[in-house]
Design a protein around this motif. Structure first.
Motif, mmCIF file in Angstrom:
data_model
loop_
_atom_site.group_PDB
_atom_site.id
_atom_site.type_symbol
_atom_site.label_atom_id
_atom_site.label_comp_id
_atom_site.label_asym_id
_atom_site.label_seq_id
_atom_site.Cartn_x
_atom_site.Cartn_y
_atom_site.Cartn_z
ATOM 1 N N ALA A 113 8.590 5.743 -22.507
ATOM 2 C CA ALA A 113 8.449 6.454 -23.781
ATOM 3 C C ALA A 113 7.431 7.586 -23.659
ATOM 4 C CB ALA A 113 8.042 5.483 -24.887
ATOM 5 N N ASN A 114 6.331 7.329 -22.964
ATOM 6 C CA ASN A 114 5.319 8.373 -22.763
ATOM 7 C C ASN A 114 5.847 9.496 -21.880
ATOM 8 O OD1 ASN A 114 3.370 7.211 -24.371
ATOM 9 N ND2 ASN A 114 2.474 6.036 -22.696
ATOM 10 N N ASP A 115 6.589 9.151 -20.836
ATOM 11 C CA ASP A 115 7.200 10.180 -19.983
ATOM 12 C C ASP A 115 8.143 11.061 -20.806
ATOM 13 O OD1 ASP A 115 5.803 9.209 -17.802
ATOM 14 O OD2 ASP A 115 7.537 8.185 -16.897
ATOM 15 N N ASN A 116 8.904 10.447 -21.712
ATOM 16 C CA ASN A 116 9.806 11.207 -22.583
ATOM 17 C C ASN A 116 9.013 12.133 -23.512
ATOM 18 O OD1 ASN A 116 11.966 9.911 -21.396
ATOM 19 N ND2 ASN A 116 12.266 8.474 -23.096
ATOM 20 N N ALA A 117 7.880 11.642 -24.015
ATOM 21 C CA ALA A 117 7.041 12.465 -24.891
ATOM 22 C C ALA A 117 6.494 13.669 -24.129
ATOM 23 C CB ALA A 117 5.889 11.632 -25.452
ATOM 24 N N VAL A 118 6.049 13.445 -22.903
ATOM 25 C CA VAL A 118 5.522 14.544 -22.070
ATOM 26 C C VAL A 118 6.645 15.548 -21.782
ATOM 27 C CG1 VAL A 118 4.588 15.126 -19.804
ATOM 28 C CG2 VAL A 118 3.629 13.206 -21.093
#
Length: 178
Positions: free
Chosen positions: A166-171
């Motif tokens: 999820a964090n990778d997608n946000a970045v």
């Protein structure tokens, strides 16, 4: 302590270089807090918080410890308008009042508060993942601060893999995740 401002005119601080956070939207994921605290209202009367959402199911008015959220919000965008007597909160005994003001490093920033812990102090994968997605896809924040502190949340490898994705997608969407 945070190099926001200094009585020393030669000190290199956020204020001395003109950094205020104006135009930046910062979301934090933590517990709940009082978004109407005087430190979250600018001198103009404009609120620092532009959104506040609960993902725990307890609602935004649920009583929480609020320590993690208050610390995060204050360090980011407190206006320095409220005086706090640290002697009432100190782990060490203080025999007299110790008044402080808190000014965030970016008092011009707008805040989005995302409560995933509610009144239970426990978060779940679904709450955390929904909050990350909401911050990025609904509020379009520039910065997402995940400050889970001492609250309980799933930290097994499968959960950490979900959060990382999820964090990778946000970045990838252009949000800085801390």
């Amino acid at each position: 302590v945070m190099s926001v401002a200094s009585d020393d005119p030669g000190a290199r601080t956020a204020r001395s270089i003109g950094a205020t956070g104006a135009g930046v939207k910062v979301a934090f994921i933590a517990d709940g807090l009082d978004i109407n605290n005087p430190d979250f209202v600018r001198a103009s009367g404009q609120h620092v918080f532009v959104d506040y959402k609960d993902f725990s199911g307890a609602g935004t008015a649920a009583p929480t410890g609020g320590g993690e959220a208050f610390e995060d919000a204050s360090s980011i965008a407190a206006q320095g308008r409220q005086v706090y007597d640290v002697s009432k909160y100190s782990a060490l005994p203080l025999n007299r009042p110790c008044d402080i003001r808190v000014e965030g490093v970016a008092p011009g920033a707008s805040l989005v508060g995302l409560d995933i812990f509610g009144d239970e102090g426990e978060g779940f994968n679904s709450s955390l993942l929904q909050a990350i997605d909401y911050a990025v896809s609904v509020d379009h924040v520039n910065v997402l601060n995940e400050s889970l502190g001492i609250n309980n949340y799933p930290d097994d490898q499968g959960s950490l893999d979900l959060i990382k994705q999820a964090n990778d997608n946000a970045v990838a969407a252009g949000t800085t995740v801390t």
